[in-house]
Write a protein that holds these residues in place. Structure first.
Motif, PDB file in Angstrom:
ATOM      1  N   PHE A  71      -9.560 -40.586  15.529  1.00 24.63           N
ATOM      2  CA  PHE A  71      -9.930 -41.429  16.170  1.00 24.63           C
ATOM      3  C   PHE A  71      -9.630 -41.716  17.826  1.00 24.63           C
ATOM      4  N   SER A  72     -10.174 -42.250  19.014  1.00 29.12           N
ATOM      5  CA  SER A  72      -9.640 -41.721  20.034  1.00 29.12           C
ATOM      6  C   SER A  72      -8.943 -43.435  20.702  1.00 29.12           C
ATOM      7  N   SER A  73      -8.440 -43.753  21.142  1.00 29.28           N
ATOM      8  CA  SER A  73      -7.454 -45.269  21.920  1.00 29.28           C
ATOM      9  C   SER A  73      -7.331 -44.700  23.064  1.00 29.28           C
ATOM     10  N   ILE A  74      -7.470 -45.819  23.938  1.00 34.96           N
ATOM     11  CA  ILE A  74      -6.544 -46.284  25.160  1.00 34.96           C
ATOM     12  C   ILE A  74      -5.657 -46.662  25.290  1.00 34.96           C
ATOM     13  N   ASP A  75      -4.132 -45.923  25.140  1.00 32.04           N
ATOM     14  CA  ASP A  75      -2.820 -46.245  25.077  1.00 32.04           C
ATOM     15  C   ASP A  75      -2.039 -47.284  26.434  1.00 32.04           C
ATOM     16  N   VAL A  76      -1.925 -48.170  26.432  1.00 29.50           N
ATOM     17  CA  VAL A  76      -0.846 -48.673  27.395  1.00 29.50           C
ATOM     18  C   VAL A  76       0.947 -49.021  27.619  1.00 29.50           C
ATOM     19  N   PRO A  77       1.680 -47.436  27.192  1.00 29.55           N
ATOM     20  CA  PRO A  77       2.809 -48.098  27.017  1.00 29.55           C
ATOM     21  C   PRO A  77       3.056 -48.322  28.468  1.00 29.55           C
ATOM     22  N   LEU A  78       4.269 -49.672  28.305  1.00 27.06           N
ATOM     23  CA  LEU A  78       5.762 -49.297  29.281  1.00 27.06           C
ATOM     24  C   LEU A  78       7.021 -49.836  29.339  1.00 27.06           C
ATOM     25  N   LEU A  79       7.324 -48.717  30.010  1.00 24.37           N
ATOM     26  CA  LEU A  79       8.578 -47.903  29.464  1.00 24.37           C
ATOM     27  C   LEU A  79       9.393 -48.917  30.759  1.00 24.37           C
ATOM     28  N   PHE A  80      10.432 -48.282  29.777  1.00 26.17           N
ATOM     29  CA  PHE A  80      12.047 -49.245  30.742  1.00 26.17           C
ATOM     30  C   PHE A  80      13.027 -48.016  30.445  1.00 26.17           C
ATOM     31  N   GLY A  81      13.261 -47.087  31.792  1.00 24.00           N
ATOM     32  CA  GLY A  81      14.109 -46.235  31.953  1.00 24.00           C
ATOM     33  C   GLY A  81      15.516 -45.724  32.751  1.00 24.00           C
ATOM     34  N   LEU A  82      15.950 -44.587  32.429  1.00 23.48           N
ATOM     35  CA  LEU A  82      17.175 -44.580  33.249  1.00 23.48           C
ATOM     36  C   LEU A  82      17.096 -43.047  33.257  1.00 23.48           C
ATOM     37  N   LYS A  83      17.751 -42.774  35.171  1.00 28.45           N
ATOM     38  CA  LYS A  83      17.502 -41.743  35.224  1.00 28.45           C
ATOM     39  C   LYS A  83      18.448 -40.727  36.323  1.00 28.45           C
ATOM     40  N   GLY A  84      19.198 -39.681  35.814  1.00 27.02           N
ATOM     41  CA  GLY A  84      20.100 -39.296  36.500  1.00 27.02           C
ATOM     42  C   GLY A  84      20.448 -37.785  36.533  1.00 27.02           C
ATOM     43  N   GLY A  85      20.354 -37.159  38.380  1.00 25.67           N
ATOM     44  CA  GLY A  85      19.616 -36.422  38.537  1.00 25.67           C
ATOM     45  C   GLY A  85      17.983 -35.280  37.853  1.00 25.67           C
ATOM     46  N   PRO A  86      17.852 -34.612  37.271  1.00 24.63           N
ATOM     47  CA  PRO A  86      16.283 -34.137  36.428  1.00 24.63           C
ATOM     48  C   PRO A  86      16.395 -34.615  35.448  1.00 24.63           C
ATOM     49  N   PHE A  87      17.193 -35.936  34.735  1.00 23.46           N
ATOM     50  CA  PHE A  87      16.564 -35.650  33.320  1.00 23.46           C
ATOM     51  C   PHE A  87      16.877 -37.587  33.284  1.00 23.46           C
ATOM     52  N   MET A 137       4.296 -50.234  23.475  1.00 26.79           N
ATOM     53  CA  MET A 137       2.857 -49.896  23.284  1.00 26.79           C
ATOM     54  C   MET A 137       1.904 -50.607  22.760  1.00 26.79           C
ATOM     55  N   ALA A 138       0.559 -50.620  23.685  1.00 28.24           N
ATOM     56  CA  ALA A 138      -0.605 -51.213  23.495  1.00 28.24           C
ATOM     57  C   ALA A 138      -1.252 -50.339  22.886  1.00 28.24           C
ATOM     58  N   SER A 139      -2.027 -50.200  22.090  1.00 25.71           N
ATOM     59  CA  SER A 139      -3.345 -49.453  21.279  1.00 25.71           C
ATOM     60  C   SER A 139      -4.855 -50.202  21.308  1.00 25.71           C
ATOM     61  N   PHE A 140      -5.685 -49.625  22.053  1.00 27.70           N
ATOM     62  CA  PHE A 140      -6.796 -50.114  21.378  1.00 27.70           C
ATOM     63  C   PHE A 140      -8.219 -48.867  21.204  1.00 27.70           C
ATOM     64  N   ARG A 141      -8.519 -48.746  20.287  1.00 26.61           N
ATOM     65  CA  ARG A 141      -9.081 -47.765  20.036  1.00 26.61           C
ATOM     66  C   ARG A 141     -10.282 -47.990  19.921  1.00 26.61           C
ATOM     67  N   LEU A 197     -15.328 -53.669   4.564  1.00 25.01           N
ATOM     68  CA  LEU A 197     -14.551 -52.868   5.440  1.00 25.01           C
ATOM     69  C   LEU A 197     -14.792 -52.663   7.513  1.00 25.01           C
ATOM     70  N   ASN A 198     -15.920 -53.355   8.124  1.00 34.81           N
ATOM     71  CA  ASN A 198     -16.286 -53.847   8.675  1.00 34.81           C
ATOM     72  C   ASN A 198     -15.128 -54.289   9.500  1.00 34.81           C
ATOM     73  N   ASP A 199     -14.223 -54.969   9.185  1.00 37.30           N
ATOM     74  CA  ASP A 199     -12.614 -55.569   9.818  1.00 37.30           C
ATOM     75  C   ASP A 199     -12.234 -54.474   9.091  1.00 37.30           C
ATOM     76  N   ALA A 200     -11.966 -54.133   8.404  1.00 36.25           N
ATOM     77  CA  ALA A 200     -10.841 -52.727   8.346  1.00 36.25           C
ATOM     78  C   ALA A 200     -10.023 -51.656   9.268  1.00 36.25           C
ATOM     79  N   LEU A 201     -10.316 -51.624  10.315  1.00 35.39           N
ATOM     80  CA  LEU A 201      -9.865 -50.787  11.067  1.00 35.39           C
ATOM     81  C   LEU A 201      -9.778 -51.914  12.628  1.00 35.39           C
ATOM     82  N   SER A 202      -8.561 -51.851  12.329  1.00 30.93           N
ATOM     83  CA  SER A 202      -7.943 -52.679  13.617  1.00 30.93           C
ATOM     84  C   SER A 202      -8.376 -52.017  15.278  1.00 30.93           C
TER      85      SER A 202
END
Length: 240
Positions: free
Chosen positions: A126-142, A149-153, A172-177
């Motif tokens: 299946f294919s989807s539109i994925d919308v992640p919202l990430l929080f992170g830490l960066k030190g040098g190149p790492f 994440m919300a994913s819309f099929r 089965l009409n509503d089986a796939l979210s």
């Protein structure tokens, strides 16, 4: 797919408008990315009666209902992921993304017809539109990052629904979210405007649910719930 286009366009417009506002801000980055998904379905194992198109159970030669075994598989499927990202901040950052992804998995159906059993492998994609919202830490190149994440099929190959058609007497009409919520977490490396990311992705909500009239092996539930786990590897190019 057509009814999702306004939503996708709105997401991209919002991301580009925010990008324009922060284009001159120190610690801001915007770019494109693409790569692969390696994903697997989880659902457990179950025994369930097979039904015909009229909703009647199949009967064996001895008059007993035919009960097939549906089994979770360790096999995975490879798909792609690609889209855009924006990053706000230097050492601590927030990174929203909009990605078009293809994912899937496999499971096996052991058909018990008479004295012989046959194995059928069902490949789901299946294919989807994925919308992640990430929080992170960066030190040098790492970098390390994690977030929801919300994913819309937006499309599927119908094999999941087709495979369960004979094992449920309900609709089965509503089986796939169409909307699935999950998480991404992982690490990255930035060198000369090129980004490499490796992430683990999982779902909190079900990709699909199916009501069957027999019990899941090892439980008292009559509902099959499918979730998805993936590894994602992407390469990004910083444009701003």
């Amino acid at each position: 797919m057509k009814n999702k286009r306004p939503f996708v366009a709105l997401l991209l417009c919002c991301l580009f408008s925010v990008t324009s506002s922060f284009a001159q801000t120190k610690g801001f980055a915007f770019g494109v990315k693409g790569g692969v998904n390696l994903s697997k379905l989880s659902m457990g194992n179950l025994l369930t009666t097979r039904y015909d198109n009229n909703g009647n159970p199949y009967l064996n030669y001895n008059g007993q209902e035919v009960r097939d075994n549906i089994q979770e598989s360790i096999d995975s499927r490879t798909g792609f992921a690609g889209g855009v990202y924006a990053r706000f901040g230097k050492h601590f950052f927030v990174q929203p993304e909009v990605l078009l992804s293809t994912k899937g998995g496999t499971f096996d159906i052991i058909r018990n017809d008479g004295d012989l059993s046959t194995r059928q492998q069902v490949n789901v994609k299946f294919s989807s539109i994925d919308v992640p919202l990430l929080f992170g830490l960066k030190g040098g190149p790492f970098r390390i990052n994690a977030g929801p994440m919300a994913s819309f099929r937006v499309g599927d190959n119908q094999k999941l629904k087709d495979a369960f058609h004979q094992y449920t007497s309900g609709s089965l009409n509503d089986a796939l979210s169409e909307a699935v919520y999950g998480y991404q977490l992982g690490a990255g490396l930035d060198i000369f405007g090129i980004s490499l990311d490796v992430r683990r992705e999982g779902t909190f909500t079900d990709l699909a649910t199916f009501k069957v009239n027999n019990q899941v092996i090892g439980s008292n539930s009559s509902t099959v719930r499918q979730k998805l786990t993936s590894w994602q590897v992407t390469l990004g190019i910083k444009l701003i």
